[in-house]
Scaffold this motif. Structure first.
Motif, PDB file in Angstrom:
ATOM      1  N   ALA A 188       0.757  -1.153   0.085  1.00 22.08           N
ATOM      2  CA  ALA A 188       0.036   0.054  -0.201  1.00 22.08           C
ATOM      3  C   ALA A 188       0.867   1.132   0.190  1.00 22.08           C
ATOM      4  O   ALA A 188       0.451   2.169  -0.756  1.00 22.08           O
ATOM      5  CB  ALA A 188      -0.926  -0.018   1.159  1.00 22.08           C
ATOM      6  N   GLN A 189       1.933   1.236   0.860  1.00 22.85           N
ATOM      7  CA  GLN A 189       2.693   2.602   0.723  1.00 22.85           C
ATOM      8  C   GLN A 189       3.684   2.729  -0.548  1.00 22.85           C
ATOM      9  O   GLN A 189       3.475   3.580  -1.006  1.00 22.85           O
ATOM     10  CB  GLN A 189       3.984   2.221   1.852  1.00 22.85           C
ATOM     11  N   ALA A 190       3.912   1.420  -0.947  1.00 24.69           N
ATOM     12  CA  ALA A 190       4.535   1.620  -2.331  1.00 24.69           C
ATOM     13  C   ALA A 190       3.717   1.943  -3.482  1.00 24.69           C
ATOM     14  O   ALA A 190       3.988   2.897  -4.222  1.00 24.69           O
ATOM     15  CB  ALA A 190       5.197   0.142  -2.666  1.00 24.69           C
ATOM     16  N   ASN A 191       2.419   1.324  -3.679  1.00 23.73           N
ATOM     17  CA  ASN A 191       1.704   1.765  -4.423  1.00 23.73           C
ATOM     18  C   ASN A 191       1.101   3.340  -4.549  1.00 23.73           C
ATOM     19  O   ASN A 191       0.593   3.994  -5.408  1.00 23.73           O
ATOM     20  CB  ASN A 191       0.354   0.802  -4.338  1.00 23.73           C
ATOM     21  N   PRO A 210       0.920   7.445  -8.252  1.00 25.48           N
ATOM     22  CA  PRO A 210       0.054   8.331  -9.028  1.00 25.48           C
ATOM     23  C   PRO A 210       1.119   9.724  -8.839  1.00 25.48           C
ATOM     24  O   PRO A 210       0.935  10.639  -9.809  1.00 25.48           O
ATOM     25  CB  PRO A 210      -1.181   8.672  -8.086  1.00 25.48           C
ATOM     26  N   LEU A 211       1.931   9.835  -7.720  1.00 30.61           N
ATOM     27  CA  LEU A 211       2.774  10.856  -7.414  1.00 30.61           C
ATOM     28  C   LEU A 211       3.765  10.937  -8.760  1.00 30.61           C
ATOM     29  O   LEU A 211       4.278  12.103  -8.948  1.00 30.61           O
ATOM     30  CB  LEU A 211       3.570  10.729  -6.357  1.00 30.61           C
ATOM     31  N   LEU A 212       4.279   9.777  -9.260  1.00 28.79           N
ATOM     32  CA  LEU A 212       5.119   9.774 -10.275  1.00 28.79           C
ATOM     33  C   LEU A 212       4.880   9.557 -11.624  1.00 28.79           C
ATOM     34  O   LEU A 212       5.579   9.832 -12.615  1.00 28.79           O
ATOM     35  CB  LEU A 212       6.272   8.399  -9.724  1.00 28.79           C
ATOM     36  N   ALA A 232       4.828   2.763 -12.827  1.00 30.37           N
ATOM     37  CA  ALA A 232       4.974   1.707 -12.372  1.00 30.37           C
ATOM     38  C   ALA A 232       3.951   0.850 -12.418  1.00 30.37           C
ATOM     39  O   ALA A 232       2.713   1.420 -12.153  1.00 30.37           O
ATOM     40  CB  ALA A 232       5.570   1.673 -11.278  1.00 30.37           C
ATOM     41  N   PRO A 233       3.711  -0.478 -12.620  1.00 29.04           N
ATOM     42  CA  PRO A 233       2.457  -1.352 -12.236  1.00 29.04           C
ATOM     43  C   PRO A 233       2.267  -1.422 -10.668  1.00 29.04           C
ATOM     44  O   PRO A 233       3.407  -1.338  -9.878  1.00 29.04           O
ATOM     45  CB  PRO A 233       2.721  -2.643 -12.950  1.00 29.04           C
ATOM     46  N   PHE A 261       9.581   0.025 -11.902  1.00 29.30           N
ATOM     47  CA  PHE A 261       9.416   1.019 -12.966  1.00 29.30           C
ATOM     48  C   PHE A 261       9.645   0.766 -14.288  1.00 29.30           C
ATOM     49  O   PHE A 261      10.749   0.153 -14.517  1.00 29.30           O
ATOM     50  CB  PHE A 261      10.078   2.570 -12.462  1.00 29.30           C
ATOM     51  N   ASP A 262       8.689   1.196 -15.152  1.00 22.52           N
ATOM     52  CA  ASP A 262       8.965   0.800 -16.549  1.00 22.52           C
ATOM     53  C   ASP A 262       9.910   1.758 -17.175  1.00 22.52           C
ATOM     54  O   ASP A 262       9.442   2.952 -17.440  1.00 22.52           O
ATOM     55  CB  ASP A 262       7.300   1.117 -17.139  1.00 22.52           C
TER      56      ASP A 262
END
Length: 135
Positions: free
Chosen positions: A14-17, A21-23, A59-60, A69-70
């Motif tokens: 949850a923290q990673a996800n 949207p910020l990036l 990123a997915p 990250f893609d």
């Protein structure tokens, strides 16, 4: 007194996800020089070497707490200055609001951001091999 905090896998994810949207459509800026104490600390004498736009979908979603990250098409085809890349900062889409900071290393180094060469040459091309963020 020492405090050790641990998170469940779901909490780590949850923290990673929450970073995604910020990036999305954000930027990675690569610097040479001393790594600042925190992402919100001034960069000091660090020199901006390159800026790479992140993809619209950066990123997915992760279920492991690690964002991968893609990096497809994420490059700077005109490096700003000569120097040895030591750290990066990620920025929101405005290019001004920092989100994360980390060290840069060569492929296989285990750093969260890696590239084939950390010795960058002005007007050259920067291609990031991999970029991950683990909570």
């Amino acid at each position: 007194m020492s405090t050790q905090v641990t998170l469940t896998s779901d909490a780590r994810s949850a923290q990673a996800n929450a970073l995604i949207p910020l990036l999305n459509s954000g930027f990675i800026k690569i610097y040479s020089g001393a790594i600042p104490a925190s992402v919100s600390a001034p960069r000091g004498a660090a020199v901006l070497l390159a800026t790479c736009p992140l993809n619209v979908a950066s990123a997915p979603v992760t279920t492991t707490g690690t964002l991968t990250f893609d990096m497809t098409g994420v490059e700077d085809d005109s490096i700003d200055a000569d120097g040895t890349a030591t750290f990066y900062r990620t920025y929101e889409a405005d290019g001004l609001t920092p989100v994360t900071q980390g060290s840069v290393g060569l492929d296989g180094s285990g750093e969260s951001m890696t590239m084939a060469s950390i010795d960058l040459v002005e007007n050259g091309t920067l291609i990031i091999s991999s970029f991950t963020h683990t909570v």
